[in-house]
Design a protein around this motif. Structure first.
Motif, mmCIF file in Angstrom:
data_model
loop_
_atom_site.group_PDB
_atom_site.id
_atom_site.type_symbol
_atom_site.label_atom_id
_atom_site.label_comp_id
_atom_site.label_asym_id
_atom_site.label_seq_id
_atom_site.Cartn_x
_atom_site.Cartn_y
_atom_site.Cartn_z
ATOM 1 N N PHE A 263 84.332 65.413 -28.266
ATOM 2 C CA PHE A 263 85.542 66.118 -27.870
ATOM 3 C C PHE A 263 85.334 67.630 -27.958
ATOM 4 C CE2 PHE A 263 89.834 67.769 -28.703
ATOM 5 C CZ PHE A 263 90.399 67.393 -27.498
ATOM 6 N N LEU B 121 83.962 68.946 -24.741
ATOM 7 C CA LEU B 121 84.988 69.038 -23.693
ATOM 8 C C LEU B 121 85.838 70.289 -23.916
ATOM 9 C CD1 LEU B 121 86.651 67.896 -21.321
ATOM 10 C CD2 LEU B 121 87.952 66.550 -22.974
ATOM 11 N N ARG B 122 86.232 70.541 -25.157
ATOM 12 C CA ARG B 122 87.039 71.731 -25.478
ATOM 13 C C ARG B 122 86.351 73.010 -25.028
ATOM 14 N NH1 ARG B 122 88.807 71.723 -31.656
ATOM 15 N NH2 ARG B 122 89.575 73.789 -31.037
ATOM 16 N N VAL C 53 86.341 73.304 -21.193
ATOM 17 C CA VAL C 53 87.673 73.641 -20.676
ATOM 18 C C VAL C 53 87.954 75.117 -20.921
ATOM 19 C CG1 VAL C 53 90.156 73.282 -21.049
ATOM 20 C CG2 VAL C 53 88.614 71.318 -20.848
ATOM 21 N N ASP C 54 87.624 75.580 -22.106
ATOM 22 C CA ASP C 54 87.848 76.982 -22.451
ATOM 23 C C ASP C 54 87.105 77.904 -21.479
ATOM 24 O OD1 ASP C 54 89.054 78.828 -24.243
ATOM 25 O OD2 ASP C 54 87.062 79.291 -24.990
ATOM 26 N N LEU D 180 88.731 77.977 -17.918
ATOM 27 C CA LEU D 180 90.065 78.587 -17.759
ATOM 28 C C LEU D 180 90.013 79.902 -16.992
ATOM 29 C CD1 LEU D 180 92.191 78.155 -21.010
ATOM 30 C CD2 LEU D 180 92.750 77.410 -18.709
ATOM 31 N N GLU E 114 93.917 77.083 -11.180
ATOM 32 C CA GLU E 114 94.467 75.843 -11.738
ATOM 33 C C GLU E 114 93.332 75.041 -12.327
ATOM 34 O OE1 GLU E 114 96.455 73.165 -8.976
ATOM 35 O OE2 GLU E 114 96.347 71.563 -10.463
ATOM 36 N N ILE E 115 93.551 74.479 -13.476
ATOM 37 C CA ILE E 115 92.537 73.622 -14.066
ATOM 38 C C ILE E 115 93.209 72.354 -14.563
ATOM 39 C CG2 ILE E 115 92.571 75.201 -16.048
ATOM 40 C CD1 ILE E 115 89.814 74.085 -16.738
ATOM 41 N N ARG E 116 92.631 71.225 -14.124
ATOM 42 C CA ARG E 116 93.257 69.929 -14.402
ATOM 43 C C ARG E 116 92.233 69.080 -15.139
ATOM 44 N NH1 ARG E 116 96.164 66.567 -9.595
ATOM 45 N NH2 ARG E 116 97.078 64.921 -10.868
ATOM 46 N N VAL E 117 92.570 68.724 -16.362
ATOM 47 C CA VAL E 117 91.606 68.058 -17.228
ATOM 48 C C VAL E 117 92.025 66.617 -17.488
ATOM 49 C CG1 VAL E 117 90.401 68.184 -19.442
ATOM 50 C CG2 VAL E 117 91.342 70.274 -18.403
ATOM 51 N N PHE E 118 91.107 65.682 -17.262
ATOM 52 C CA PHE E 118 91.373 64.301 -17.639
ATOM 53 C C PHE E 118 90.535 63.969 -18.867
ATOM 54 C CE2 PHE E 118 92.729 64.339 -13.247
ATOM 55 C CZ PHE E 118 93.922 63.634 -13.327
ATOM 56 N N HIS E 119 91.227 63.510 -19.886
ATOM 57 C CA HIS E 119 90.609 63.202 -21.170
ATOM 58 C C HIS E 119 89.979 61.813 -21.055
ATOM 59 C CE1 HIS E 119 89.812 62.664 -25.232
ATOM 60 N NE2 HIS E 119 90.829 63.283 -25.764
#
Lengths: 282, 282
Positions: A164, A167-168, A171-172, A175, A180-185
């Motif tokens: 995880f 992934l963090r 994503v950071d 940004l 637009e940023i769309r994240v699927f966990h």
């Protein structure tokens, strides 16, 4: 010598499902293949081969019969070719991997550039990536994500076994790359839970044995996190590799196994270690 | 004494546009009001009032005429009431704020729980929030976001003047809260650019003067970032507040102004400081 087996050792949900599908098909006989090794366990692959189910590199070599899609999934063009050839398809793709594939497909079709957090060489990632119809990037870390170009809309999914934390960080980094940023966990927490348990166990024992294929990424990672806490950690594929010298002066031994390690191999290792313990007490 | 005026001092795009719309309407005469202060500058609001355009708290007090929507936008129910009352509506909402409102509306309608990064008491945030048709939360920081409940699909937008750092921390905290997180980068970089320039200027001068309404969040923040670097920072609304004692021993003075500070006020301050400088040299 006391032996503690981790509760989370061995098959995860997706691997259990894929293995069941493959052995059931093998039991029925007929011309049956798997597309790549069904799971990352050479011993399971060998057992299936003994039952007449071979692993093929790609669909090109098949003209009839049943093709089983491995737990890691398949590339979309391979699946399409199997459909075109009217092969019987048994889809043993892990449902969590399937979700990641679907997200990539939908994101691509909705105009997003896709970022997949994972290992570009892993078959699961190669499968996921193949579902993109537009731009797609694979990044293994936040540092790699920093080098991504500017994009408009960004979709992010992760290889199901990623940490995880990784992934963090990605994503950071993403940004600042788009509006637009769309994240699927899409991370499956079986991996994280297994690793947490391994860490805890490693801190309570004098020696750790981690069982699983050398080609299994999650088993390798399991051995790594264990070794960080207990340097006397040994990664083996089979009971025959156990060395009695490892257990000199050991009072408690901990055992865990990767998500693709079958129960019969874990049982063999347990028996072998019990026998080593008996010899020591003699 | 040398005087340096920041390039980015004064009106941003959205404020310039809103002010133009309001003064044009005021010039035409007729029964015209603004819904709340048109921008966060008491001096501009007073000028408009002198031209017959009053700021109303809400639409309830109006039955005919023209209503001007302020740069920060209006709550959706106020707008609906204005439509119902068949008032002439002049929408001076900043286009960046408008975007944030639209994203919240679309996210809500698509089943997302919405998280707005911003100050819950600010009229812009209250306006943005009003466009949610489902659950909506306002968080001022990453620490506040940590306390959010678990959600399914999460949509994130930011008050246009938020710091990017703040958005990052909130997104990071939200990643563990839901299976999908969709972030719209609604921050207007005029604020960041202005702050960066103020920091640089503050490091080059012996004294800083920051001009703007005491009710203007971006001006207050501008004074804060300046004071962190140059403790001799003074936040004023008007030239009359300047104190010659502030400039004792000062060789270079830096001047900047918030996004809602009109040029005429900046000019007055410049003239006044030039006159103080002349007195010093006498």
């Amino acid at each position: 010598m006391k032996i503690i087996l981790a509760k989370q050792a061995g098959f995860c949900f997706g691997v259990k499902r894929a293995t069941q599908i493959a052995f059931e098909a093998a039991g029925k006989g007929g011309k049956t293949f798997t597309l790549g090794p069904i799971i990352h366990s050479p011993q399971v692959v060998q057992k299936l081969e003994e039952m007449g189910v071979k692993a093929l590199e790609n669909v090109a070599g098949m003209d009839e019969g049943t093709i089983i899609i491995r737990s890691h999934g398949a590339a979309s063009d391979e699946l399409e070719e199997a459909v075109r050839k009217q092969l019987d398809i048994l889809d043993a793709t892990c449902p969590f991997v399937k979700k990641a594939q679907e997200h990539v497909k939908n994101l691509s079709n909705s105009g997003y550039d896709v970022v997949v957090v994972g290992d570009a060489d892993h078959p699961e990632v190669q499968g996921i990536v193949s579902y993109a119809t537009g731009k797609v990037y694979v990044v293994a870390s936040g540092e790699e994500a920093v080098k991504l170009p500017k994009m408009g809309k960004i979709g992010v999914v992760a290889q199901t076994t990623q940490s995880f934390e990784n992934l963090r960080h990605v994503v950071d980094a993403c940004l600042v790359k788009g509006g637009e940023i769309r994240v699927f966990h899409t991370i499956c927490d079986a991996t994280a839970v297994r690793q947490e348990e391994a860490k805890k166990l490693a801190s309570q024992v004098d020696c750790m044995v981690v069982i699983g294929g050398y080609n299994s990424a999650n088993t390798k990672r399991l051995a790594e996190v264990s070794a960080e806490i207990q340097p006397r950690t040994h990664h083996i594929e089979m009971a025959q590799q156990l060395d009695p010298a490892w257990f000199e002066g050991v009072k408690i031994v901990g055992i865990t196994a990767g998500a693709s390690t079958p129960k019969w191999i874990i049982d063999e290792v347990l028996e072998q270690i019990e026998s080593i313990a008996k010899d020591k007490n003699r």
